[in-house]
Design a protein around this motif. Structure first.
Motif, PDB file in Angstrom:
ATOM      1  N   ALA A   1       0.704  -1.193  -0.017  1.00 21.90           N
ATOM      2  CA  ALA A   1       0.059  -0.173   0.012  1.00 21.90           C
ATOM      3  C   ALA A   1       0.807   1.449  -0.102  1.00 21.90           C
ATOM      4  O   ALA A   1       0.562   2.256  -0.511  1.00 21.90           O
ATOM      5  CB  ALA A   1      -0.943  -0.024   1.074  1.00 21.90           C
ATOM      6  N   GLU A   2       1.958   1.108   0.761  1.00 21.62           N
ATOM      7  CA  GLU A   2       2.996   2.362   0.766  1.00 21.62           C
ATOM      8  C   GLU A   2       3.358   2.963  -0.929  1.00 21.62           C
ATOM      9  O   GLU A   2       3.650   4.079  -0.897  1.00 21.62           O
ATOM     10  CB  GLU A   2       4.248   2.269   1.512  1.00 21.62           C
ATOM     11  CG  GLU A   2       4.044   1.790   2.812  1.00 21.62           C
ATOM     12  CD  GLU A   2       5.127   1.430   3.690  1.00 21.62           C
ATOM     13  OE1 GLU A   2       6.231   1.356   2.958  1.00 21.62           O
ATOM     14  OE2 GLU A   2       5.208   1.374   5.015  1.00 21.62           O
ATOM     15  N   LEU A   3       3.338   1.944  -1.877  1.00 21.13           N
ATOM     16  CA  LEU A   3       3.652   2.330  -3.278  1.00 21.13           C
ATOM     17  C   LEU A   3       2.383   2.931  -3.864  1.00 21.13           C
ATOM     18  O   LEU A   3       2.635   3.300  -4.921  1.00 21.13           O
ATOM     19  CB  LEU A   3       4.015   1.228  -4.005  1.00 21.13           C
ATOM     20  CG  LEU A   3       5.402   0.298  -3.270  1.00 21.13           C
ATOM     21  CD1 LEU A   3       5.691  -0.721  -4.044  1.00 21.13           C
ATOM     22  CD2 LEU A   3       6.557   1.642  -3.103  1.00 21.13           C
ATOM     23  N   ARG A   4       1.187   2.838  -3.294  1.00 17.62           N
ATOM     24  CA  ARG A   4      -0.011   3.352  -4.105  1.00 17.62           C
ATOM     25  C   ARG A   4       0.009   2.833  -5.251  1.00 17.62           C
ATOM     26  O   ARG A   4      -0.466   3.536  -6.258  1.00 17.62           O
ATOM     27  CB  ARG A   4       0.232   5.097  -4.065  1.00 17.62           C
ATOM     28  CG  ARG A   4       0.295   5.646  -2.741  1.00 17.62           C
ATOM     29  CD  ARG A   4      -1.051   5.565  -2.003  1.00 17.62           C
ATOM     30  NE  ARG A   4      -1.198   6.291  -0.726  1.00 17.62           N
ATOM     31  CZ  ARG A   4      -0.601   6.077   0.676  1.00 17.62           C
ATOM     32  NH1 ARG A   4      -0.031   4.847   0.885  1.00 17.62           N
ATOM     33  NH2 ARG A   4      -0.477   6.619   1.577  1.00 17.62           N
ATOM     34  N   PRO A   5      -0.231   1.546  -5.480  1.00 18.29           N
ATOM     35  CA  PRO A   5      -0.711   1.067  -6.860  1.00 18.29           C
ATOM     36  C   PRO A   5      -2.096   1.258  -7.018  1.00 18.29           C
ATOM     37  O   PRO A   5      -2.979   1.434  -6.125  1.00 18.29           O
ATOM     38  CB  PRO A   5      -0.234  -0.311  -6.559  1.00 18.29           C
ATOM     39  CG  PRO A   5      -0.347  -0.757  -5.187  1.00 18.29           C
ATOM     40  CD  PRO A   5       0.148   0.539  -4.333  1.00 18.29           C
TER      41      PRO A   5
ATOM     42  N   GLY B   1      -5.635 -11.489   3.360  1.00 20.74           N
ATOM     43  CA  GLY B   1      -6.911 -11.641   4.119  1.00 20.74           C
ATOM     44  C   GLY B   1      -7.836 -10.601   3.582  1.00 20.74           C
ATOM     45  O   GLY B   1      -7.470  -9.551   3.050  1.00 20.74           O
ATOM     46  N   PRO B   2      -9.121 -10.534   4.097  1.00 22.10           N
ATOM     47  CA  PRO B   2     -10.054  -9.409   4.053  1.00 22.10           C
ATOM     48  C   PRO B   2      -9.495  -8.125   4.578  1.00 22.10           C
ATOM     49  O   PRO B   2      -9.689  -7.030   3.892  1.00 22.10           O
ATOM     50  CB  PRO B   2     -11.403  -9.743   4.815  1.00 22.10           C
ATOM     51  CG  PRO B   2     -11.294 -11.307   4.703  1.00 22.10           C
ATOM     52  CD  PRO B   2      -9.789 -11.738   4.919  1.00 22.10           C
ATOM     53  N   ARG B   3      -8.816  -8.218   5.550  1.00 21.08           N
ATOM     54  CA  ARG B   3      -8.147  -6.924   6.152  1.00 21.08           C
ATOM     55  C   ARG B   3      -7.257  -6.323   5.378  1.00 21.08           C
ATOM     56  O   ARG B   3      -7.123  -4.997   5.102  1.00 21.08           O
ATOM     57  CB  ARG B   3      -7.498  -7.258   7.726  1.00 21.08           C
ATOM     58  CG  ARG B   3      -8.650  -7.396   8.584  1.00 21.08           C
ATOM     59  CD  ARG B   3      -8.143  -7.617   9.920  1.00 21.08           C
ATOM     60  NE  ARG B   3      -7.249  -6.480  10.365  1.00 21.08           N
ATOM     61  CZ  ARG B   3      -6.557  -6.690  11.482  1.00 21.08           C
ATOM     62  NH1 ARG B   3      -6.540  -7.741  12.311  1.00 21.08           N
ATOM     63  NH2 ARG B   3      -5.916  -5.594  12.052  1.00 21.08           N
ATOM     64  N   GLY B   4      -6.458  -7.177   4.563  1.00 24.66           N
ATOM     65  CA  GLY B   4      -5.374  -6.551   4.055  1.00 24.66           C
ATOM     66  C   GLY B   4      -5.987  -6.011   2.533  1.00 24.66           C
ATOM     67  O   GLY B   4      -5.419  -5.062   2.008  1.00 24.66           O
ATOM     68  N   VAL B   5      -6.857  -6.776   2.041  1.00 24.82           N
ATOM     69  CA  VAL B   5      -7.664  -6.173   0.771  1.00 24.82           C
ATOM     70  C   VAL B   5      -8.200  -4.700   1.093  1.00 24.82           C
ATOM     71  O   VAL B   5      -8.176  -3.801   0.329  1.00 24.82           O
ATOM     72  CB  VAL B   5      -8.919  -6.962   0.326  1.00 24.82           C
ATOM     73  CG1 VAL B   5      -9.674  -6.440  -0.950  1.00 24.82           C
ATOM     74  CG2 VAL B   5      -8.161  -8.353   0.083  1.00 24.82           C
ATOM     75  N   ALA B   6      -9.004  -4.728   2.247  1.00 22.64           N
ATOM     76  CA  ALA B   6      -9.420  -3.392   2.648  1.00 22.64           C
ATOM     77  C   ALA B   6      -8.248  -2.273   2.811  1.00 22.64           C
ATOM     78  O   ALA B   6      -8.286  -1.134   2.442  1.00 22.64           O
ATOM     79  CB  ALA B   6     -10.443  -3.536   4.040  1.00 22.64           C
ATOM     80  N   LEU B   7      -7.102  -2.615   3.192  1.00 27.45           N
ATOM     81  CA  LEU B   7      -5.969  -1.610   3.659  1.00 27.45           C
ATOM     82  C   LEU B   7      -5.558  -1.214   2.413  1.00 27.45           C
ATOM     83  O   LEU B   7      -5.507   0.034   2.074  1.00 27.45           O
ATOM     84  CB  LEU B   7      -5.022  -2.426   4.407  1.00 27.45           C
ATOM     85  CG  LEU B   7      -4.042  -1.667   4.682  1.00 27.45           C
ATOM     86  CD1 LEU B   7      -3.238  -2.131   6.103  1.00 27.45           C
ATOM     87  CD2 LEU B   7      -2.786  -1.182   3.621  1.00 27.45           C
ATOM     88  N   LEU B   8      -5.544  -2.120   1.374  1.00 34.39           N
ATOM     89  CA  LEU B   8      -4.993  -1.721   0.024  1.00 34.39           C
ATOM     90  C   LEU B   8      -6.046  -0.830  -0.603  1.00 34.39           C
ATOM     91  O   LEU B   8      -5.639   0.234  -1.257  1.00 34.39           O
ATOM     92  CB  LEU B   8      -4.825  -2.752  -0.935  1.00 34.39           C
ATOM     93  CG  LEU B   8      -3.362  -3.867  -0.494  1.00 34.39           C
ATOM     94  CD1 LEU B   8      -3.740  -5.126  -1.184  1.00 34.39           C
ATOM     95  CD2 LEU B   8      -2.448  -3.083  -0.849  1.00 34.39           C
TER      96      LEU B   8
ATOM     97  N   ARG C   1      -8.097   1.281   0.726  1.00 32.38           N
ATOM     98  CA  ARG C   1      -8.110   2.684   1.649  1.00 32.38           C
ATOM     99  C   ARG C   1      -6.872   3.317   1.084  1.00 32.38           C
ATOM    100  O   ARG C   1      -7.005   4.773   0.913  1.00 32.38           O
ATOM    101  CB  ARG C   1      -7.985   2.352   2.929  1.00 32.38           C
ATOM    102  CG  ARG C   1      -9.384   2.080   3.696  1.00 32.38           C
ATOM    103  CD  ARG C   1      -9.261   2.231   5.159  1.00 32.38           C
ATOM    104  NE  ARG C   1      -8.305   1.524   5.759  1.00 32.38           N
ATOM    105  CZ  ARG C   1      -8.288   0.045   6.120  1.00 32.38           C
ATOM    106  NH1 ARG C   1      -9.670  -0.547   6.262  1.00 32.38           N
ATOM    107  NH2 ARG C   1      -7.441  -0.176   6.808  1.00 32.38           N
ATOM    108  N   ALA C   2      -5.792   2.761   0.688  1.00 30.37           N
ATOM    109  CA  ALA C   2      -4.499   3.472   0.091  1.00 30.37           C
ATOM    110  C   ALA C   2      -4.590   3.920  -1.442  1.00 30.37           C
ATOM    111  O   ALA C   2      -3.730   4.339  -2.031  1.00 30.37           O
ATOM    112  CB  ALA C   2      -3.387   2.469   0.341  1.00 30.37           C
ATOM    113  N   GLY C   3      -5.960   3.361  -1.955  1.00 27.94           N
ATOM    114  CA  GLY C   3      -6.240   3.835  -3.264  1.00 27.94           C
ATOM    115  C   GLY C   3      -5.971   2.875  -4.424  1.00 27.94           C
ATOM    116  O   GLY C   3      -6.418   3.296  -5.403  1.00 27.94           O
ATOM    117  N   ALA C   4      -5.996   1.765  -4.031  1.00 28.08           N
ATOM    118  CA  ALA C   4      -6.002   0.464  -5.056  1.00 28.08           C
ATOM    119  C   ALA C   4      -7.499   0.287  -5.407  1.00 28.08           C
ATOM    120  O   ALA C   4      -8.344  -0.089  -4.620  1.00 28.08           O
ATOM    121  CB  ALA C   4      -5.232  -0.846  -4.268  1.00 28.08           C
TER     122      ALA C   4
END
Length: 344
Positions: free
Chosen positions: A130-134, A145-152, A154-157
């Motif tokens: 997420a830090e790379l903002r893809p 997992g679902p939390r990782g998907v949500a985090l991505l 929220r970061a703009g993926a």
């Protein structure tokens, strides 16, 4: 240990200023907006071919390349598709698929970045990605997992696509059912009259996500018959294959599904060195249908695996980027069929 001698550093030339779009515009005799339209391939504005040529020639002469971060700010998102490097040895078949996918995405004007994060897993890995903002992330294997998907997201993926055995909430899923691969191999061996089937289980870390379903597929194919299944742990090493081959006759097996073609070829060579006849004493089946298997003697029977086309997956990514609010799609993409040759 060989040491590389240090070379004296050459004197550094004076730092030249980084060329800008304004420099390109001045050299080409056009506006900065025209430079932007030409170099970003904007189709909404008509630019004459001579003007396009002048802009490209000026950019080449100056060594100018567009600033990706600035372009992302203008567009509201990047054009970077992040593809974490698989943490398991995926083999030639999957490498070919990933290469085709990268080519198809580049044709759609995305920049594909492979990220090697050794030791990162699941949501921890997602935070680093997420830090790379893809704008999109393609995740091979399992662990996200679902939390990782949500985090991505929220970061703009705008799109998260997983390629693995199960669906992850919030992500588009390409389901790869490796049970089907084992079932094809088991059904083939049963039909050939084999009743004591060994299944190679790779000792390499990470391959169990493919190997375990393939084993269960063989069990499912043989269920209800008088055939038996024996697990055969095997490291991808000549010495390990030689040790297994040395005690082969004591196992009483008349067939083996060797996980994939590479393990099949490794084991076949060791069995032949021990004088075990193929296919007279033992039938051998691999998977992936690699060309090298056709060059062996006897030629290797295998399960031909049909992966999705890289172009289809690239179009899914592009569709998801353009329509980030659309429902996540799920596709079963792994086809399998036996190619019968001399080894079985």
């Amino acid at each position: 240990m060989v040491q590389i001698p240090k070379q004296p550093s050459p004197p550094s030339p004076a730092q030249r200023p980084v060329p800008t779009s304004a420099d390109v515009a001045r050299l080409a005799g056009v506006s900065r907006a025209t430079v932007s339209y030409v170099l970003n391939n904007t189709s909404a504005v008509r630019i004459s071919e001579p003007t396009r040529r002048r802009v490209h020639e000026a950019a080449k002469e100056l060594g100018y390349v567009p600033h990706a971060a600035a372009r992302s700010l203008r567009a509201g998102h990047s054009r970077m598709v992040l593809m974490p490097t698989p943490t398991v040895p995926v083999g030639p078949l999957y490498n070919q698929f990933f290469n085709e996918l990268q080519w198809a995405l580049s044709r759609l004007d995305y920049t594909v970045v492979q990220y090697g994060g050794v030791g990162l897993h699941g949501d921890e890995a997602a935070r680093v990605w997420a830090e790379l903002r893809p704008v999109a992330v393609l995740v091979p294997g399992s662990g996200l997992g679902p939390r990782g998907v949500a985090l991505l997201k929220r970061a703009g993926a705008r799109a998260v696509v997983t390629l693995g055995p199960e669906r992850v909430e919030g992500a588009h899923a390409l389901l790869m059912d490796h049970d089907r691969v084992g079932h094809c191999a088991g059904a083939h061996l049963l039909a050939r009259g084999r009743r004591r089937v060994g299944v190679v289980m790779p000792a390499e870390t990470g391959l169990e996500i493919f190997a375990r379903p393939r084993l269960e597929g063989v069990r499912r194919a043989l269920h209800g018959s008088d055939a038996s299944v024996t697990e055969l742990p095997l490291a991808y090493e000549e010495e390990a294959a030689a040790r297994l081959a040395a005690r082969w006759r004591s196992l009483g097996l008349d067939a083996v599904f060797a996980y994939n073609d590479e393990y099949a070829m490794l084991l076949m060579r060791a069995l032949q060195d021990e004088g075990v006849g193929i296919p007279d004493e033992v039938a051998v089946v691999g998977a992936d249908d690699l060309m090298l298997g056709r060059l062996l003697r006897p030629r290797l029977s295998t399960v031909h695996i049909e992966l999705p086309s890289g172009r289809d997956l690239a179009e899914l990514v592009d569709r998801a980027v353009r329509e980030p609010g659309a429902a996540a799609e799920t596709h079963e993409v792994l086809g399998a069929r036996v190619v019968h040759r001399e080894s079985s």
